[in-house]
Design an enzyme around this catalytic site. Structure first.
Site, mmCIF file in Angstrom:
data_model
loop_
_atom_site.group_PDB
_atom_site.id
_atom_site.type_symbol
_atom_site.label_atom_id
_atom_site.label_comp_id
_atom_site.label_asym_id
_atom_site.label_seq_id
_atom_site.Cartn_x
_atom_site.Cartn_y
_atom_site.Cartn_z
ATOM 1 N N SER A 175 0.726 -1.355 -0.047
ATOM 2 C CA SER A 175 0.133 0.078 0.101
ATOM 3 C C SER A 175 1.005 0.964 -0.361
ATOM 4 O O SER A 175 1.908 1.057 0.528
ATOM 5 C CB SER A 175 -1.000 -0.462 1.734
ATOM 6 N N TYR A 188 -2.302 -1.216 10.526
ATOM 7 C CA TYR A 188 -2.133 -1.639 8.759
ATOM 8 C C TYR A 188 -0.974 -0.873 8.639
ATOM 9 O O TYR A 188 -0.030 -1.513 7.926
ATOM 10 C CB TYR A 188 -3.318 -0.256 8.308
#
Ligand code: NAP
Length: 263
Positions: A175, A188
């Protein structure tokens, strides 16, 4: 010593010119597409979201077999049916990638039922989506187990055979948050940053392994269930417009390692 420094001084701008020219040519000329007709692709978290879209894309581009992993049978079954209707052999297995023993056992079952995996797409991930102090300890651990350690186990399960066959590709759906963290998703962002280092190390380690390479993909914010309901202000997430899931393409259709890259 002086000659060595002078050499480096001359070589550096030439190298930069070469890389800029190569990137410019790459922008104009389409990349060479890889023939997927002999590849068996395993996508973790392939039942829904980006994983499902990748399964469609791999099938559309002629992958020989597709294997989907996930925890929820309903969506795995639906995606498997869809891929079979496209004319591609597809199988699903229930597997929690955060559970090391389950990964090794399921990998064995895949080899027996489907055969060797030649492209592994580590896509499965979760987000707890809170600040450190608001996060439950177990939830913090869970994200690291699934998002980071899960990739250790899947890669350890499939890489040895890829090295034997001299044919394999490990892909990590990372990401943009691995490089540019946001508040309110500390679990995350941390897991994605450590996965980034994992892939960098893995990729460098594979440089001397013929036929086996690795790719890291850093998607921007994509409209799936993952961040649904999470509110992040423009100040915290600049330029934060969501991309449709259909914008995801199977990056590893292109030849050779290309890490990091952005979809
Ligand atoms: N959406 C975004 O904005 C965005 C942006 C950048 C990167 N990404 C990355 O893209 C990947 C896919 O995200 P997404 O947006 O498609 O998320 P999603 O819609 O929430 O899907 C996540 C997938 O991972 C699976 N999964 C979660 N935990 C698992 C576990 N323990 N074992 C096996 N499978 C598990 C889920 O299936 P089950 O729940 O059935 O297990 C599901 O198929 C992730 O790595 C994510 O970090 C997403």
């Amino acid at each position: 010593m002086v000659w060595k420094w002078l050499g480096a001084l001359v070589a550096f701008p030439l190298q930069m010119l070469y890389l800029v020219a190569k990137a410019a040519v790459g922008l104009v000329l389409p990349g060479r597409l890889r023939d997927l007709s002999r590849e068996t692709v395993l996508i973790t978290g392939g039942g829904r979201g980006i994983g499902r879209q990748l399964a469609r894309e791999f099938a559309g581009r002629g992958a020989r077999k597709i294997v989907l992993w996930g925890r929820t049978e309903k969506c795995l079954k639906e995606t498997t049916e869809e891929i079979r209707q496209m004319g591609t052999e597809c199988h699903y297995f229930i597997c929690d990638v955060g559970n090391r023993e389950e990964v090794y056992q399921t990998a064995k079952a895949v080899r027996e039922k489907v055969g060797d995996i030649t492209i592994l797409v580590n896509n499965a991930a979760v987000v707890h989506g809170k600040s450190l102090m608001d996060s439950d300890d177990d939830a913090l651990l869970k994200s690291q187990h699934i998002n980071t350690l899960g990739q250790f186990w899947t890669t350890k399960a499939f890489l040895p055979r890829m090295l034997e066959l001299q044919n394999g590709h490990i892909v990590c759906l990372n990401s943009v948050l691995a490089l540019s963290a946001i508040p309110g998703a500390i679990d995350y962002c941390t897991s994605k940053a450590s996965t980034f280092a994992f892939m960098e190390s893995l990729t460098l380690g594979l440089l001397d392994c013929p036929g086996v390479s690795a790719t890291t993909v850093l998607p921007f914010h994509t409209s799936t269930e993952m961040f649904q309901g999470m509110r992040v202000s423009q100040r915290q997430w600049p330029g934060g417009r969501w991309k449709p899931c259909s914008s995801i393409r199977p990056f590893c259709c292109f030849r050779g390692p290309c890490t990091p890259s952005s979809s």
